[in-house]
Write an enzyme that holds these catalytic residues in place. Structure first.
Site, PDB file in Angstrom:
ATOM      1  N   ARG A 152      37.903  28.103  32.639  1.00 11.29           N
ATOM      2  CA  ARG A 152      37.208  28.974  31.670  1.00 11.29           C
ATOM      3  C   ARG A 152      37.684  30.422  31.765  1.00 11.29           C
ATOM      4  O   ARG A 152      38.017  31.048  30.768  1.00 11.29           O
ATOM      5  CB  ARG A 152      35.707  28.974  31.978  1.00 11.29           C
ATOM      6  CG  ARG A 152      34.961  27.768  31.500  1.00 11.29           C
ATOM      7  CD  ARG A 152      33.474  28.131  31.557  1.00 11.29           C
ATOM      8  NE  ARG A 152      32.641  26.986  31.298  1.00 11.29           N
ATOM      9  CZ  ARG A 152      32.146  26.203  32.247  1.00 11.29           C
ATOM     10  NH1 ARG A 152      32.413  26.431  33.518  1.00 11.29           N
ATOM     11  NH2 ARG A 152      31.379  25.170  31.928  1.00 11.29           N
ATOM     12  N   ARG A 176      38.392  34.943  44.644  1.00 12.70           N
ATOM     13  CA  ARG A 176      37.799  35.002  45.984  1.00 12.70           C
ATOM     14  C   ARG A 176      38.827  35.539  46.958  1.00 12.70           C
ATOM     15  O   ARG A 176      40.028  35.249  46.841  1.00 12.70           O
ATOM     16  CB  ARG A 176      37.353  33.610  46.462  1.00 12.70           C
ATOM     17  CG  ARG A 176      36.018  33.140  45.936  1.00 12.70           C
ATOM     18  CD  ARG A 176      34.847  33.975  46.474  1.00 12.70           C
ATOM     19  NE  ARG A 176      33.570  33.524  45.965  1.00 12.70           N
ATOM     20  CZ  ARG A 176      32.973  33.966  44.855  1.00 12.70           C
ATOM     21  NH1 ARG A 176      33.548  34.897  44.129  1.00 12.70           N
ATOM     22  NH2 ARG A 176      31.790  33.494  44.485  1.00 12.70           N
ATOM     23  N   GLU A 232      34.026  40.514  52.799  1.00 17.16           N
ATOM     24  CA  GLU A 232      33.201  41.472  52.045  1.00 17.16           C
ATOM     25  C   GLU A 232      31.959  41.832  52.847  1.00 17.16           C
ATOM     26  O   GLU A 232      31.360  40.936  53.450  1.00 17.16           O
ATOM     27  CB  GLU A 232      32.792  40.848  50.705  1.00 17.16           C
ATOM     28  CG  GLU A 232      33.974  40.622  49.804  1.00 17.16           C
ATOM     29  CD  GLU A 232      33.601  40.050  48.440  1.00 17.16           C
ATOM     30  OE1 GLU A 232      32.404  40.047  48.086  1.00 17.16           O
ATOM     31  OE2 GLU A 232      34.505  39.611  47.731  1.00 17.16           O
ATOM     32  N   HIS A 263      33.648  43.808  44.204  1.00 17.31           N
ATOM     33  CA  HIS A 263      33.140  42.522  43.696  1.00 17.31           C
ATOM     34  C   HIS A 263      32.174  42.740  42.521  1.00 17.31           C
ATOM     35  O   HIS A 263      30.978  42.431  42.610  1.00 17.31           O
ATOM     36  CB  HIS A 263      32.450  41.726  44.815  1.00 17.31           C
ATOM     37  CG  HIS A 263      32.286  40.270  44.463  1.00 17.31           C
ATOM     38  ND1 HIS A 263      32.270  39.269  45.397  1.00 17.31           N
ATOM     39  CD2 HIS A 263      32.118  39.644  43.265  1.00 17.31           C
ATOM     40  CE1 HIS A 263      32.113  38.099  44.804  1.00 17.31           C
ATOM     41  NE2 HIS A 263      32.010  38.307  43.514  1.00 17.31           N
TER      42      HIS A 263
HETATM   43  C1  8YV Z   1      28.588  36.610  41.349  1.00 17.61           C
HETATM   44  C2  8YV Z   1      30.862  35.541  41.593  1.00 17.61           C
HETATM   45  O1  8YV Z   1      28.029  37.785  40.993  1.00 17.61           O
HETATM   46  O2  8YV Z   1      29.617  33.908  40.440  1.00 17.61           O
HETATM   47  C3  8YV Z   1      30.514  34.158  41.205  1.00 17.61           C
HETATM   48  O3  8YV Z   1      31.195  33.244  41.698  1.00 17.61           O
HETATM   49  O4  8YV Z   1      31.833  35.751  42.217  1.00 17.61           O
HETATM   50  C4  8YV Z   1      30.084  36.757  41.275  1.00 17.61           C
HETATM   51  O5  8YV Z   1      30.587  37.320  40.131  1.00 17.61           O
HETATM   52  C5  8YV Z   1      28.139  36.201  42.715  1.00 17.61           C
HETATM   53  O6  8YV Z   1      28.752  35.041  43.121  1.00 17.61           O
HETATM   54  C6  8YV Z   1      26.654  36.021  42.789  1.00 17.61           C
HETATM   55  O7  8YV Z   1      26.287  35.113  43.804  1.00 17.61           O
END
Ligand code: 8YV
Length: 334
Positions: A166, A249, A278, A296
């Site tokens: 996506r 990530r 992080e 992030h």
């Molecule tokens: C989120 C993210 O804000 O959704 C994801 O995988 O990396 C982020 O953008 C975060 O994971 C919230 O838990």
């Protein structure tokens, strides 16, 4: 006001680890027996364990490491981990499956926001936006010069997309409008009609993609297969004029190898939204002017956070009513 109790459907006890939008927290409190974390007091491991012993539904975020030991120690009543976020690499899915705990996430609603931030980094690194901003902010700008702040043109360059799901596709759509040609590598080749929509060229290996790329952007989930996927060997395949953008990530790019390549001029730059540990940032990265760094924030919009909360609620409701929740994380992630 809490929903009227229905003796056939017991109200699930829900614990949320972080403070969410007010309307989301209020709705959760109306619908379920919810403990929100108003004030966002950090939950250490002991508190996470205590919470997991005391609820039917647990709602963590990316900042909570839900490992096998925590899952094995959870109360027998814990049956659903409804993650607030799309990525689930912080949850031990195998351990959850072994305990019969369903895991859900919030896909789809953060696609466009993450693609926007990715595109911002794609523009920022070759055009040196971070350096320019710092120059002005530091009061160090001496005025326009013909050779001042020269960067590299975006149009005509090759964008390599590792992971054409996506978010990868949403980035491709944007990048086309900036005159980038689209190259991608994916486990499965996209149907011809989809490739045609993006004018995308498929590379059957990641190595092949890296060799063909001026700007590499990563959109794969973080799992055992993608850990250190971009390692020293692969970085060496890239053009020295190339740059890497990572909004997926931290652990997908080997941070040490990346730093070494940047320090030695074997890679021109990087745009990073995500980090190995992080919120700790390797000080060597901070010293590199050709790295654009953000905290992030790929999906950090008010609208996105609301939609994520709504997805969490929908997943819990479907599960509580005895149905399969719409965003159940399936085997492929494990
Ligand atoms: C989120 C993210 O804000 O959704 C994801 O995988 O990396 C982020 O953008 C975060 O994971 C919230 O838990």
């Amino acid at each position: 006001m809490r929903r009227a109790p229905n003796p056939k459907v017991p109200t699930p006890r829900v614990i949320v680890t972080r403070e969410l939008a007010d309307t989301v927290m209020e709705r959760m409190e109306q619908l379920f027996d919810t403990t929100n974390n108003r004030g966002d007091v950090p939950m250490d491991r002991a508190r996470l364990a205590g919470a997991m012993a005391d609820c039917d539904v647990f709602v963590p975020t990316v900042t909570d490491t839900i490992d096998a030991a925590l899952i094995e120690g959870a109360g027998a009543r814990l049956k659903l981990i409804a993650n607030f976020g799309a990525g689930v690499n912080h949850i031990d899915l195998k351990a959850a499956r072994a305990r019969g705990i369903v895991v859900t996430n919030t896909p789809g609603v953060l696609t466009e926001d993450t693609a926007d931030i990715t595109m911002a980094l794609i523009l920022s690194v070759p055009r040196r936006l971070g350096e320019g901003e710092k120059l002005v902010r530091d009061g160090a700008w001496k005025g326009w010069a013909p050779s001042g702040m020269l960067g590299h043109r975006i149009g005509g360059k090759a964008l390599g997309i590792a992971g054409m799901g996506r978010i990868g596709r949403a980035v491709a759509r944007r990048a086309r409008a900036f005159g980038l040609s689209i190259h991608y590598h994916n486990r499965h080749r996209l149907p011809e009609t989809v490739e045609a929509e993006f004018g995308a060229t498929w590379h059957d290996t990641l190595d092949g993609l890296l060799q063909a790329t001026d700007i590499l952007t990563i959109h794969t989930p973080r799992n055992a297969d993608s850990e250190n996927m971009i390692d020293a060997r692969r970085l060496a395949l890239m053009r020295p004029t190339a740059c890497i953008i990572n909004t997926a990530r931290g652990g997908i790019v080997d941070e040490d190898a990346l730093i070494e390549a940047l320090e030695n001029g074997r890679l021109a730059g990087a745009g990073l939204d995500v980090w190995k540990f992080e919120p700790e940032i390797d000080p060597r990265l901070l010293a590199l002017p050709n790295v654009m760094m953000i905290p992030h924030m790929g999906s950090a919009t008010y609208e996105g956070r609301m939609a994520m909360g709504e997805k969490v609620i929908a997943n819990i409701r479907m599960w509580a009513d005895g149905h399969r929740p719409p965003d159940q994380v399936l085997e492929g992630w494990v």
